[in-house]
Design a protein around this motif. Structure first.
Motif, PDB file in Angstrom:
ATOM      1  N   TRP A   1      -2.336   9.332 -15.588  1.00 34.25           N
ATOM      2  CA  TRP A   1      -2.946   7.990 -16.208  1.00 34.25           C
ATOM      3  C   TRP A   1      -4.215   8.066 -16.699  1.00 34.25           C
ATOM      4  O   TRP A   1      -4.603   7.916 -17.785  1.00 34.25           O
ATOM      5  CB  TRP A   1      -2.773   7.068 -15.168  1.00 34.25           C
ATOM      6  CG  TRP A   1      -1.585   6.344 -14.541  1.00 34.25           C
ATOM      7  CD1 TRP A   1      -0.377   6.862 -15.113  1.00 34.25           C
ATOM      8  CD2 TRP A   1      -1.210   5.256 -13.873  1.00 34.25           C
ATOM      9  NE1 TRP A   1       0.493   6.286 -14.389  1.00 34.25           N
ATOM     10  CE2 TRP A   1       0.291   5.159 -13.536  1.00 34.25           C
ATOM     11  CE3 TRP A   1      -2.151   4.299 -13.232  1.00 34.25           C
ATOM     12  CZ2 TRP A   1       0.732   4.423 -12.882  1.00 34.25           C
ATOM     13  CZ3 TRP A   1      -1.386   3.343 -12.427  1.00 34.25           C
ATOM     14  CH2 TRP A   1      -0.077   3.425 -12.558  1.00 34.25           C
TER      15      TRP A   1
ATOM     16  N   GLU B   1       0.666  -1.336  -0.064  1.00 34.28           N
ATOM     17  CA  GLU B   1      -0.182   0.086   0.021  1.00 34.28           C
ATOM     18  C   GLU B   1       0.826   1.194   0.132  1.00 34.28           C
ATOM     19  O   GLU B   1       0.408   2.225  -0.595  1.00 34.28           O
ATOM     20  CB  GLU B   1      -1.287  -0.164   1.397  1.00 34.28           C
ATOM     21  CG  GLU B   1      -2.159  -0.995   1.187  1.00 34.28           C
ATOM     22  CD  GLU B   1      -3.245  -1.198   2.042  1.00 34.28           C
ATOM     23  OE1 GLU B   1      -4.381  -1.724   1.590  1.00 34.28           O
ATOM     24  OE2 GLU B   1      -2.800  -0.864   3.118  1.00 34.28           O
TER      25      GLU B   1
ATOM     26  N   HIS C   1     -13.369  -0.021 -21.357  1.00 38.06           N
ATOM     27  CA  HIS C   1     -13.305  -1.181 -20.625  1.00 38.06           C
ATOM     28  C   HIS C   1     -12.093  -0.847 -19.640  1.00 38.06           C
ATOM     29  O   HIS C   1     -12.104  -1.000 -18.736  1.00 38.06           O
ATOM     30  CB  HIS C   1     -13.092  -2.290 -21.332  1.00 38.06           C
ATOM     31  CG  HIS C   1     -13.306  -3.576 -20.535  1.00 38.06           C
ATOM     32  ND1 HIS C   1     -12.265  -4.211 -20.087  1.00 38.06           N
ATOM     33  CD2 HIS C   1     -14.374  -4.165 -19.958  1.00 38.06           C
ATOM     34  CE1 HIS C   1     -12.740  -5.336 -19.291  1.00 38.06           C
ATOM     35  NE2 HIS C   1     -13.853  -5.429 -19.182  1.00 38.06           N
ATOM     36  N   ASP C   2     -11.055  -0.335 -20.363  1.00 33.87           N
ATOM     37  CA  ASP C   2      -9.724  -0.129 -19.736  1.00 33.87           C
ATOM     38  C   ASP C   2     -10.002   1.197 -18.422  1.00 33.87           C
ATOM     39  O   ASP C   2      -9.554   1.369 -17.532  1.00 33.87           O
ATOM     40  CB  ASP C   2      -8.784   0.587 -20.639  1.00 33.87           C
ATOM     41  CG  ASP C   2      -7.950  -0.552 -21.295  1.00 33.87           C
ATOM     42  OD1 ASP C   2      -8.398  -2.012 -20.805  1.00 33.87           O
ATOM     43  OD2 ASP C   2      -7.065  -0.586 -21.893  1.00 33.87           O
TER      44      ASP C   2
ATOM     45  N   LYS D   1     -12.818   1.804 -17.411  1.00 33.30           N
ATOM     46  CA  LYS D   1     -13.660   1.481 -16.133  1.00 33.30           C
ATOM     47  C   LYS D   1     -12.759   0.833 -15.033  1.00 33.30           C
ATOM     48  O   LYS D   1     -12.922   0.933 -13.899  1.00 33.30           O
ATOM     49  CB  LYS D   1     -14.639   0.393 -16.851  1.00 33.30           C
ATOM     50  CG  LYS D   1     -15.622  -0.214 -15.747  1.00 33.30           C
ATOM     51  CD  LYS D   1     -16.292  -1.565 -16.592  1.00 33.30           C
ATOM     52  CE  LYS D   1     -16.659  -2.651 -15.474  1.00 33.30           C
ATOM     53  NZ  LYS D   1     -17.244  -3.757 -16.422  1.00 33.30           N
ATOM     54  N   GLY D   2     -12.061   0.158 -15.630  1.00 35.68           N
ATOM     55  CA  GLY D   2     -10.815  -0.642 -14.607  1.00 35.68           C
ATOM     56  C   GLY D   2     -10.204   0.282 -13.925  1.00 35.68           C
ATOM     57  O   GLY D   2      -9.640  -0.050 -12.752  1.00 35.68           O
ATOM     58  N   GLN D   3      -9.807   1.397 -14.529  1.00 39.96           N
ATOM     59  CA  GLN D   3      -8.683   2.274 -13.915  1.00 39.96           C
ATOM     60  C   GLN D   3      -9.000   3.427 -13.205  1.00 39.96           C
ATOM     61  O   GLN D   3      -8.442   3.700 -12.342  1.00 39.96           O
ATOM     62  CB  GLN D   3      -7.742   2.776 -15.223  1.00 39.96           C
ATOM     63  CG  GLN D   3      -6.489   3.239 -14.715  1.00 39.96           C
ATOM     64  CD  GLN D   3      -5.415   2.249 -14.764  1.00 39.96           C
ATOM     65  OE1 GLN D   3      -5.138   1.539 -14.068  1.00 39.96           O
ATOM     66  NE2 GLN D   3      -4.651   2.314 -16.091  1.00 39.96           N
TER      67      GLN D   3
ATOM     68  N   LEU E   1       2.759   5.722  -5.933  1.00 35.68           N
ATOM     69  CA  LEU E   1       2.513   6.188  -7.405  1.00 35.68           C
ATOM     70  C   LEU E   1       1.247   7.061  -7.514  1.00 35.68           C
ATOM     71  O   LEU E   1       0.859   7.506  -8.709  1.00 35.68           O
ATOM     72  CB  LEU E   1       2.010   4.640  -8.053  1.00 35.68           C
ATOM     73  CG  LEU E   1       2.806   3.675  -8.458  1.00 35.68           C
ATOM     74  CD1 LEU E   1       1.716   2.513  -8.866  1.00 35.68           C
ATOM     75  CD2 LEU E   1       3.280   4.129  -9.670  1.00 35.68           C
TER      76      LEU E   1
ATOM     77  N   GLU F   1       1.077   9.912  -9.832  1.00 32.21           N
ATOM     78  CA  GLU F   1       1.131   9.884 -11.650  1.00 32.21           C
ATOM     79  C   GLU F   1      -0.485   9.454 -11.888  1.00 32.21           C
ATOM     80  O   GLU F   1      -0.667   9.448 -12.920  1.00 32.21           O
ATOM     81  CB  GLU F   1       1.792   8.466 -11.799  1.00 32.21           C
ATOM     82  CG  GLU F   1       3.272   8.822 -11.521  1.00 32.21           C
ATOM     83  CD  GLU F   1       4.441   7.319 -12.010  1.00 32.21           C
ATOM     84  OE1 GLU F   1       3.754   6.699 -13.102  1.00 32.21           O
ATOM     85  OE2 GLU F   1       5.132   7.161 -11.269  1.00 32.21           O
TER      86      GLU F   1
ATOM     87  N   ASP G   1      -5.939   8.022 -20.571  1.00 31.26           N
ATOM     88  CA  ASP G   1      -7.217   6.932 -20.677  1.00 31.26           C
ATOM     89  C   ASP G   1      -8.011   7.658 -21.134  1.00 31.26           C
ATOM     90  O   ASP G   1      -8.830   7.140 -22.316  1.00 31.26           O
ATOM     91  CB  ASP G   1      -7.298   6.179 -19.517  1.00 31.26           C
ATOM     92  CG  ASP G   1      -6.268   5.114 -19.067  1.00 31.26           C
ATOM     93  OD1 ASP G   1      -5.566   4.875 -19.830  1.00 31.26           O
ATOM     94  OD2 ASP G   1      -6.297   4.437 -18.212  1.00 31.26           O
TER      95      ASP G   1
ATOM     96  N   VAL H   1       2.093   1.888  -3.584  1.00 33.51           N
ATOM     97  CA  VAL H   1       0.837   2.377  -4.287  1.00 33.51           C
ATOM     98  C   VAL H   1       0.695   3.773  -4.113  1.00 33.51           C
ATOM     99  O   VAL H   1       0.561   4.500  -4.873  1.00 33.51           O
ATOM    100  CB  VAL H   1      -0.348   1.458  -4.336  1.00 33.51           C
ATOM    101  CG1 VAL H   1      -1.459   2.081  -4.823  1.00 33.51           C
ATOM    102  CG2 VAL H   1      -0.392   0.201  -4.547  1.00 33.51           C
TER     103      VAL H   1
ATOM    104  N   LEU I   1     -11.348   3.918 -11.079  1.00 29.84           N
ATOM    105  CA  LEU I   1     -11.703   3.816  -9.401  1.00 29.84           C
ATOM    106  C   LEU I   1     -10.109   3.813  -8.757  1.00 29.84           C
ATOM    107  O   LEU I   1     -10.072   4.568  -7.769  1.00 29.84           O
ATOM    108  CB  LEU I   1     -12.407   2.489  -9.166  1.00 29.84           C
ATOM    109  CG  LEU I   1     -13.734   2.468  -8.994  1.00 29.84           C
ATOM    110  CD1 LEU I   1     -14.454   1.284  -8.711  1.00 29.84           C
ATOM    111  CD2 LEU I   1     -14.278   3.528  -7.597  1.00 29.84           C
ATOM    112  N   THR I   2      -9.273   3.130  -9.437  1.00 34.82           N
ATOM    113  CA  THR I   2      -8.039   3.077  -8.749  1.00 34.82           C
ATOM    114  C   THR I   2      -7.362   4.673  -8.528  1.00 34.82           C
ATOM    115  O   THR I   2      -6.769   5.043  -7.734  1.00 34.82           O
ATOM    116  CB  THR I   2      -6.918   2.153  -9.750  1.00 34.82           C
ATOM    117  OG1 THR I   2      -7.531   1.005  -9.699  1.00 34.82           O
ATOM    118  CG2 THR I   2      -5.648   2.296  -9.143  1.00 34.82           C
TER     119      THR I   2
END
Lengths: 175, 156
Positions: free
Chosen positions: B48, B35, B80-81, B83-85, B41, B44, B52, B38, B87-88
């Motif tokens: 990112w 954690e 789709h990418d 959607k996955g990214q 990161l 960045e 996207d 992360v 939230l992070t």
């Protein structure tokens, strides 16, 4: 506390999104994993398998060219596969049950739904370390037993005699 | 020809032999280290998510210009990418709008461009205004409306 020797673990991360690869690699390095290999395409990952000899493959589903499903099937069934028994964890935004079934039917060990978190990744890694499933070989399937729980007492429908895998993948909604 | 018999076997657990460890829940020390990695990161993440969303806009433009299944597939991959990214990267409403766009594109090859555009513009606006709160009233109302339109168009 599990205290795994993550420094001994070799992981191949296959995802065409460089940010996702970096995130996953960062988490793995945080666990203490030293040998983290990355591939942006499934074709490249296939070529890398002999050299990097991963213990675990973290595999995206949707990629340009060969998909994660196709790579998983090739790893499990190709005579050229260097390790058909390798643990495969599928990274995916698809969580619908039909999609989960599709991935299970090509021999995925575990699912990791996006967004990826530290705890979810560690949980899936722990699952493949601690709870490996028997492997099953039939005419149409080779991979971890899909009857995840109480497989010896399974009383559901018999899938082991149905369509060959290649025919299933050729179905229109299989992409 | 006789059917191949079903073979079931338990391979030796080489992973456990290699990594050792005793299982009593998660290794919280490893969790904390990861954690922290992360966290380092996070500076960045803005770049990112910006990249996207820019890719989503490019794919939307190609879809509008050329149409066809290849452009549709690329637009789906971009959404789709995202959607996955998202939230992070702490943009939950961008993730929600991207999920709605994924659903639309997954259900129909002939998604109305106006509805695609509404999603793309919504994601851009949320990013531009740096809305990271999932409960933001305007942005969440937009997401809800887009989801409803997608269900009207493509089904639940």
């Amino acid at each position: 506390m599990s205290n795994y020797r993550f420094d001994r673990l070799r992981v191949l991360v296959v995802d065409d999104n460089q940010h996702m690869r970096k995130l996953v690699a960062t988490i793995l390095h945080g666990f203490g994993t030293v040998h983290v290999y990355e591939a942006a395409r499934a074709e490249r990952a296939w070529d890398m398998l002999h050299d990097c000899n991963p213990d675990v493959i973290l595999l995206d589903w949707i990629m340009e060219g060969m998909s994660g499903l196709e790579l998983a099937q090739r790893i499990r069934t190709s005579p050229q596969s260097p390790n058909p028994l390798v643990s495969i964890i599928m990274l995916t935004g698809h969580t619908h049950i039909d999609r989960v079934r599709q991935a299970r039917d090509v021999g995925i060990n575990e699912f990791l739904a996006k967004p990826v978190s530290v705890k979810s990744l560690l949980t899936r890694l722990s699952a493949v370390i601690e709870n490996p499933r028997p492997f099953v070989r039939t005419e149409e399937y080779f991979g971890p037993c899909r009857r995840r729980r109480n497989y010896a007492e399974y009383q559901g429908p018999e899938r082991r005699t149905k369509l060959p895998l290649a025919a299933k993948l050729a179905e229109p909604d299989a992409a | 020809m006789a059917k191949q018999p079903i073979e079931i076997f338990m391979p030796p657990n080489m992973l456990k032999a290699k990594l050792g460890g005793t299982v009593v829940g998660l290794d919280m020390a490893a969790v904390k280290r990861a954690e922290a990695a992360v966290e380092s990161l996070k500076s960045e993440f803005g770049a990112w998510i910006g990249a996207d969303v820019a890719r989503l806009v490019e794919c939307r433009d190609a879809f509008a210009k050329h149409g066809g299944s290849a452009a549709h597939r690329e637009l789906f991959r971009a959404s789709h990418d995202l959607k996955g990214q998202a939230l992070t990267c702490d943009f939950p409403l961008v993730a929600r709008i991207a999920a709605s766009l994924c659903h639309l594109l997954e259900q129909t090859e002939t998604a109305p461009l106006s509805l695609v555009d509404a999603h793309v513009d919504g994601a851009r606006a949320i990013l531009r205004d740096d809305i990271r709160d999932a409960a933001n009233p305007t942005a969440s109302a937009l997401a809800k409306e887009l989801e409803a339109r997608v269900i009207e168009t493509a089904g639940a």
